[in-house]
Structures are given as C-alpha cells and as structure tokens.
Motif scaffolding. Structure first.
Motif, PDB file in Angstrom:
ATOM      1  N   ASN A 187       9.422   1.960   2.792  1.00 24.16           N
ATOM      2  CA  ASN A 187       9.454   2.608   1.146  1.00 24.16           C
ATOM      3  C   ASN A 187       8.300   1.577   0.393  1.00 24.16           C
ATOM      4  OD1 ASN A 187       8.710   4.097  -1.150  1.00 24.16           O
ATOM      5  ND2 ASN A 187      10.828   3.974  -1.533  1.00 24.16           N
ATOM      6  N   THR A 188       7.232   1.274   0.613  1.00 22.06           N
ATOM      7  CA  THR A 188       6.660   0.012  -0.333  1.00 22.06           C
ATOM      8  C   THR A 188       5.675   0.208  -1.186  1.00 22.06           C
ATOM      9  OG1 THR A 188       4.904   0.513   1.963  1.00 22.06           O
ATOM     10  CG2 THR A 188       6.545  -1.194   2.480  1.00 22.06           C
ATOM     11  N   LEU A 189       5.720   2.216  -1.445  1.00 21.88           N
ATOM     12  CA  LEU A 189       4.893   2.492  -1.955  1.00 21.88           C
ATOM     13  C   LEU A 189       5.448   2.364  -3.585  1.00 21.88           C
ATOM     14  CD1 LEU A 189       3.220   5.918  -0.315  1.00 21.88           C
ATOM     15  CD2 LEU A 189       2.000   3.700  -1.353  1.00 21.88           C
ATOM     16  N   THR A 190       4.782   2.417  -4.557  1.00 21.18           N
ATOM     17  CA  THR A 190       4.706   2.063  -5.869  1.00 21.18           C
ATOM     18  C   THR A 190       4.350   3.417  -7.294  1.00 21.18           C
ATOM     19  OG1 THR A 190       3.179   0.886  -7.467  1.00 21.18           O
ATOM     20  CG2 THR A 190       4.928  -0.406  -5.537  1.00 21.18           C
ATOM     21  N   LEU A 191       5.094   3.549  -8.323  1.00 25.03           N
ATOM     22  CA  LEU A 191       5.118   4.955  -9.209  1.00 25.03           C
ATOM     23  C   LEU A 191       3.158   5.014  -9.383  1.00 25.03           C
ATOM     24  CD1 LEU A 191       5.852   7.018 -11.246  1.00 25.03           C
ATOM     25  CD2 LEU A 191       6.011   4.862 -12.564  1.00 25.03           C
ATOM     26  N   LEU A 192       3.185   3.637 -10.416  1.00 24.85           N
ATOM     27  CA  LEU A 192       2.481   2.669 -10.708  1.00 24.85           C
ATOM     28  C   LEU A 192       0.460   3.468  -9.396  1.00 24.85           C
ATOM     29  CD1 LEU A 192       2.239  -0.254 -12.339  1.00 24.85           C
ATOM     30  CD2 LEU A 192       2.457   1.967 -13.251  1.00 24.85           C
ATOM     31  N   SER A 193       0.748   2.469  -8.105  1.00 29.01           N
ATOM     32  CA  SER A 193      -0.274   2.772  -7.044  1.00 29.01           C
ATOM     33  C   SER A 193      -0.158   4.189  -6.506  1.00 29.01           C
ATOM     34  CB  SER A 193       0.404   2.100  -6.271  1.00 29.01           C
ATOM     35  OG  SER A 193       1.309   2.275  -4.917  1.00 29.01           O
ATOM     36  N   THR A 194       0.804   5.080  -6.477  1.00 27.34           N
ATOM     37  CA  THR A 194       0.068   6.720  -6.247  1.00 27.34           C
ATOM     38  C   THR A 194      -0.161   7.143  -6.948  1.00 27.34           C
ATOM     39  OG1 THR A 194       2.627   6.859  -6.745  1.00 27.34           O
ATOM     40  CG2 THR A 194       2.243   6.810  -4.394  1.00 27.34           C
ATOM     41  N   HIS A 195      -0.098   6.983  -8.491  1.00 30.34           N
ATOM     42  CA  HIS A 195      -0.713   7.625  -9.432  1.00 30.34           C
ATOM     43  C   HIS A 195      -2.093   7.300  -9.613  1.00 30.34           C
ATOM     44  CE1 HIS A 195       1.944  10.223 -11.782  1.00 30.34           C
ATOM     45  NE2 HIS A 195       3.051   9.601 -11.229  1.00 30.34           N
ATOM     46  N   ALA A 196      -2.446   5.738  -9.273  1.00 31.78           N
ATOM     47  CA  ALA A 196      -3.657   5.117  -9.991  1.00 31.78           C
ATOM     48  C   ALA A 196      -4.508   5.731  -8.371  1.00 31.78           C
ATOM     49  CB  ALA A 196      -3.520   4.066  -9.655  1.00 31.78           C
ATOM     50  N   ALA A 197      -4.320   5.438  -7.000  1.00 34.58           N
ATOM     51  CA  ALA A 197      -4.187   6.589  -5.988  1.00 34.58           C
ATOM     52  C   ALA A 197      -5.662   8.127  -6.332  1.00 34.58           C
ATOM     53  CB  ALA A 197      -3.807   6.718  -5.538  1.00 34.58           C
ATOM     54  N   SER A 198      -4.245   8.262  -6.974  1.00 35.93           N
ATOM     55  CA  SER A 198      -4.780  10.214  -7.238  1.00 35.93           C
ATOM     56  C   SER A 198      -5.322  10.428  -8.369  1.00 35.93           C
ATOM     57  CB  SER A 198      -2.831  11.001  -7.632  1.00 35.93           C
ATOM     58  OG  SER A 198      -3.406  12.744  -7.869  1.00 35.93           O
ATOM     59  N   ALA A 199      -5.488   9.985  -8.973  1.00 39.22           N
ATOM     60  CA  ALA A 199      -6.444   9.851 -10.116  1.00 39.22           C
ATOM     61  C   ALA A 199      -7.223   9.259  -9.997  1.00 39.22           C
ATOM     62  CB  ALA A 199      -6.589   9.219 -11.386  1.00 39.22           C
ATOM     63  N   ALA A 200      -7.758   8.761  -8.425  1.00 38.07           N
ATOM     64  CA  ALA A 200      -8.921   8.422  -8.683  1.00 38.07           C
ATOM     65  C   ALA A 200     -10.358   9.072  -7.474  1.00 38.07           C
ATOM     66  CB  ALA A 200      -8.687   6.847  -7.459  1.00 38.07           C
ATOM     67  N   LEU A 201      -9.049   9.821  -6.943  1.00 34.65           N
ATOM     68  CA  LEU A 201      -9.662  10.518  -5.511  1.00 34.65           C
ATOM     69  C   LEU A 201     -10.254  11.626  -6.470  1.00 34.65           C
ATOM     70  CD1 LEU A 201      -6.830  11.706  -3.157  1.00 34.65           C
ATOM     71  CD2 LEU A 201      -8.835  10.693  -2.536  1.00 34.65           C
ATOM     72  N   ASP A 202     -10.118  11.806  -7.704  1.00 31.38           N
ATOM     73  CA  ASP A 202     -10.217  13.068  -8.896  1.00 31.38           C
ATOM     74  C   ASP A 202     -11.774  12.282  -9.788  1.00 31.38           C
ATOM     75  OD1 ASP A 202      -8.258  14.829  -8.296  1.00 31.38           O
ATOM     76  OD2 ASP A 202      -7.215  14.407 -10.351  1.00 31.38           O
ATOM     77  N   ASP A 203     -12.227  11.273  -9.327  1.00 27.01           N
ATOM     78  CA  ASP A 203     -13.082  10.907  -9.722  1.00 27.01           C
ATOM     79  C   ASP A 203     -14.621  10.647  -9.077  1.00 27.01           C
ATOM     80  OD1 ASP A 203     -14.740   9.780 -11.808  1.00 27.01           O
ATOM     81  OD2 ASP A 203     -13.832   7.806 -12.315  1.00 27.01           O
ATOM     82  N   THR A 204     -14.997  12.062  -8.823  1.00 25.16           N
ATOM     83  CA  THR A 204     -15.720  12.194  -8.131  1.00 25.16           C
ATOM     84  C   THR A 204     -17.169  11.441  -8.390  1.00 25.16           C
ATOM     85  OG1 THR A 204     -16.592  14.115  -9.079  1.00 25.16           O
ATOM     86  CG2 THR A 204     -15.167  14.234  -6.732  1.00 25.16           C
ATOM     87  N   ASP A 205     -17.994  10.736  -9.417  1.00 31.06           N
ATOM     88  CA  ASP A 205     -18.383  10.043 -10.530  1.00 31.06           C
ATOM     89  C   ASP A 205     -18.695   8.579 -10.190  1.00 31.06           C
ATOM     90  OD1 ASP A 205     -20.548  10.143 -12.226  1.00 31.06           O
ATOM     91  OD2 ASP A 205     -19.933   9.020 -13.303  1.00 31.06           O
ATOM     92  N   HIS A 206     -17.196   8.343 -10.326  1.00 36.41           N
ATOM     93  CA  HIS A 206     -16.762   7.131  -9.643  1.00 36.41           C
ATOM     94  C   HIS A 206     -17.332   6.747  -8.439  1.00 36.41           C
ATOM     95  CE1 HIS A 206     -14.480   2.843  -9.135  1.00 36.41           C
ATOM     96  NE2 HIS A 206     -15.290   3.061 -10.017  1.00 36.41           N
ATOM     97  N   LEU A 207     -16.497   7.598  -7.334  1.00 36.18           N
ATOM     98  CA  LEU A 207     -17.385   7.310  -5.841  1.00 36.18           C
ATOM     99  C   LEU A 207     -18.749   7.255  -5.684  1.00 36.18           C
ATOM    100  CD1 LEU A 207     -16.124   7.593  -2.937  1.00 36.18           C
ATOM    101  CD2 LEU A 207     -16.444   9.877  -2.365  1.00 36.18           C
ATOM    102  N   ARG A 208     -19.338   8.239  -6.148  1.00 37.54           N
ATOM    103  CA  ARG A 208     -20.700   8.144  -5.709  1.00 37.54           C
ATOM    104  C   ARG A 208     -21.189   6.793  -6.011  1.00 37.54           C
ATOM    105  NH1 ARG A 208     -24.865   8.748  -8.701  1.00 37.54           N
ATOM    106  NH2 ARG A 208     -23.273   9.830 -11.152  1.00 37.54           N
TER     107      ARG A 208
END
Length: 409
Positions: free
Chosen positions: A296-317
């Motif tokens: 179990n290598t995931l963390t509270l912070l990393s999973t919430h950060a990843a989920s938020a990053a997926l929503d930021d399509t402007d940053h991706l672009r």
C-alpha cells in the motif's frame, strides 16, 4: 536496481546540416562572428545575461538549469498544490481520494470501478491500478510475470526497467536494436518472441529516443504476439505527442487483447514527479495478478493531488504547449548550429554532439550550472545528449552554454 551497461547501438537520424570539411568549432565561430551576426565578444555578454541567477526554474534553486530528468518545467497544477495544502493538517490519518480510480477509468474508456476513501478496502473488478509512480507498478508487473528461465523482449537502447528486473530475477533479457532514425523495430521485437517469452515491452514515445509508435503500427504488432505473452505498453510521455489523436494511447486495445497492459505517470505532463503517482490500465485479472505483488504505497496527499490535476485541463494544455515550443526552439537553434538531432514526440530531444559528451556534460554543469542528460553514460549512445524542453529562459541558457562550450573545445 542500478543501470547495467548496455551494448552500443548506432543510430543516424540524418538531420545534420554541418557543411562538409568544416569543424563544429569553426562553424560556430563563423556563425557568431560572421556578417549579420553578433560579434563573439558581444555573444559572451549575451551568454552571461541569459545564464546565472536570472534563470529561475520551478522547484530548483535560482540559477540552476536542470533539464536532464524530463521534469515538467511549468511545475504542478495549481489545483494539485491547493489540494495538498488543504490536507497537510490531516496527514496523521490514512486516506485516499475516492474519485481518482473512476476518473482514470473514464479517461481511458474502460469500465468504471470506484474507490472508497479507505486505502485498505479491496477493489474487485478494477481495470485500473494506481501506484507510487509507474515504477512501482512496473516492479509489480515484473514480479507477477517474470520468472527464472523466462525471457523479456525490449528495444535497445530503451528505458529498460523490465529488462533490468529480468536480470535480477534470473530471466533472460532479449534486446532488439533500433532501426534507422531511432525507431523501434516492431518486426524484430515480434520475431524475438519464443516459447520462453514472458513479456514484450514497447515504450511509446521511446525513452531516450522520443520516437512514437502510432496505433496504426502498434495494433498489428499486438496482434502478432501470442496471447500467453504480456505486452507492456509504457506511455509515460504520450501526452506530449504532437498529434492529439496519438495521445489516446493503447488502452483501446485492452478490450480485445487481454494480454495488454498500459502504464502512465503523473510525473511528466502533470508535473508531479515528487509526489510519485502512476497507474496501469489492464483487464481485471491482470490488475488483480499484479496487485498481489504490491504494497500500500499511495498517500492521502498524492491521490488528492492527482485527482485535482486531472481536472485542470488548462494546465495540461499549457504543459504540452510549453514543451512543443521548447522543442521547436531547439530545432531552430540546432539547425543553425549544424547539430544533428532526432525530432521528438516526447518532452525531450536527443542531440548528437559528435564529441566527448562526458567532458561536455561536465563543463555544462561546472561552468554554466546547466544539467543535461548524458546518453553515453546512461544508454551507451556515443556522442549524444538528451535535453528536456524547459522554460524559455532555461532553453536559452542551455543553447548559450552549449555554444560557449563547443566554441572553446
């Protein structure tokens, strides 16, 4: 696992524009001091101006130009940072973002199975596994499929994670040299499969080559591989592909090919290398099999950060556009300098210095505070360096430093 020395593979992208009979040093001095160009003395002043403390990259000390590790120079999504900051007082608790698994499944068009907010709850039937970087998952894949006496087939040079794992597991690594232009030899990879083959690895775009394997070639390749052999498609850099359709990747093959597994990471286009989040997409039976070899290598912070990053399509672009502009700048400068390079579908460019790159990389680091990848040391590719597209001022500082080092060599 440490990198092992690999056999040299000679590749010639064929893009050198240096005039015959003219040394690079002479070419550069002529370009800098010739008619219509700035004088060499003036160039020295410009080089000093674009380097040094005036360069401020994200996540590094002022003045350091770190373009050797394919990190996202734009930094992480502000939404990801906000998600982390909102939870820093909760790190005394176990937890994970319950939306992340479902978002990734929808992103790749596979059946959706949702997480709970507990990292200890089993997730039966999932088509996605999330780990601490894609390396965490590659390690589990190796443990699940590679056994003593089996074979792993992969391009040479290449990322080589599973190949190195094969050596540790007393399996046999089978390396297939690249074709002209640093492109993978898919026919050669397919022909290398034997009754002992456990896995075939395709990295697209390739690392360190930056060459994309389009779906028009990847699909028939997958169809040529026996179903008993796992086909690992590593897509760490595919979001940087110039053609938007190519960014869709190989997940669409999984429904018809149960032996395909696709890995991706949040370390590159999402700018979260320090958070260590990656994921794999495969059939549930494959996900379950590799899950037996994971902690179990995931963390509270990393999973919430990843989920938020997926929503930021402007940053991706913006991340994609930054890299695309940076590569175009490199191409223009390298063409003008007469330096051969391999056009890339990734976030970096391979450049042929045709010189002692150990010395060049050392001087770039010690004299100009510019870090670039040494392809001879890392992949045994003589004369080449790998350079990540950074912020415009980082790219300019690199070119300025490169000119100074080459001219004075």
């Amino acid at each position: 696992m440490s990198d092992r020395k690999e056999a040299s593979t000679t590749t010639r992208p064929g893009l050198s524009r240096t005039r015959p009979g003219l040394s690079r040093r002479g070419f550069l001095k002529g370009a800098l001091a010739g008619a219509g160009a700035i004088s060499f003395g003036s160039y020295e002043a410009v080089a000093q101006m674009v380097g040094g403390p005036s360069v401020r990259g994200w996540g590094v000390p002022p003045g350091l130009v770190r373009i050797d590790s394919n990190e996202n120079a734009l930094g992480p999504s502000p939404r990801a940072v906000e998600a982390v900051l909102s939870l820093v007082t909760s790190i005394n608790r176990y937890g994970q973002n319950p939306d992340l698994l479902g978002k990734l499944a929808r992103r790749h068009g596979v059946p959706v199975v949702e997480w709970t907010d507990s990292p200890f709850a089993p997730v039966p039937g999932a088509w996605v596994a999330v780990g601490a970087g894609s390396s965490d998952l590659l390690f589990a894949i190796g443990h699940a499929y590679v056994r003593e006496g089996t074979e792993v087939v992969e391009s040479l040079p290449g990322f080589g994670f599973i190949t190195r794992f094969a050596g540790v597991a007393n399996a046999e690594p089978v390396r297939v040299p690249l074709l002209e232009g640093m492109k993978p030899d898919l026919d050669g990879l397919s022909a290398a499969v034997t009754d002992r083959t456990a896995m075939v690895v395709v990295t697209t775009p390739g690392n360190p080559t930056g060459q994309l394997t389009p779906m028009s070639q990847l699909r028939p390749f997958v169809e040529s591989i026996p179903e008993r052999v796992l086909v690992l498609v590593d897509e760490a850099y595919i979001e940087f592909a110039e053609n938007e359709d190519d960014r869709e990747g190989a997940a669409s093959l999984i429904a018809d090919h149960p032996n395909v597994i696709v890995t991706r990471t949040f370390s590159k286009v999402f700018g979260m290398a320090g958070m260590r989040v990656g994921y794999a997409v495969a059939r549930p039976e494959v996900i379950e099999r590799i899950g037996r070899h994971r902690a179990n290598t995931l963390t509270l912070l990393s999973t919430h950060a990843a989920s938020a990053a997926l929503d930021d399509t402007d940053h991706l672009r913006r991340s994609q556009e930054l890299v695309s502009r940076g590569k175009r700048y490199f191409y223009e400068q390298l063409d003008a300098m007469g330096i051969e390079y391999a056009p890339s579908e990734s976030s970096f460019v391979m450049m042929n210095m045709k010189s002692d790159v150990d010395e060049l990389v050392r001087r770039m680091r010690e004299e100009h505070n510019v870090l670039v990848g040494n392809a001879r040391a890392r992949w045994n590719i003589e004369g080449w360096i790998r350079v990540t597209a950074g912020l415009p001022e980082e790219n300019e500082a690199f070119i300025a430093a490169l000119k100074k080092v080459l001219v004075s060599s």
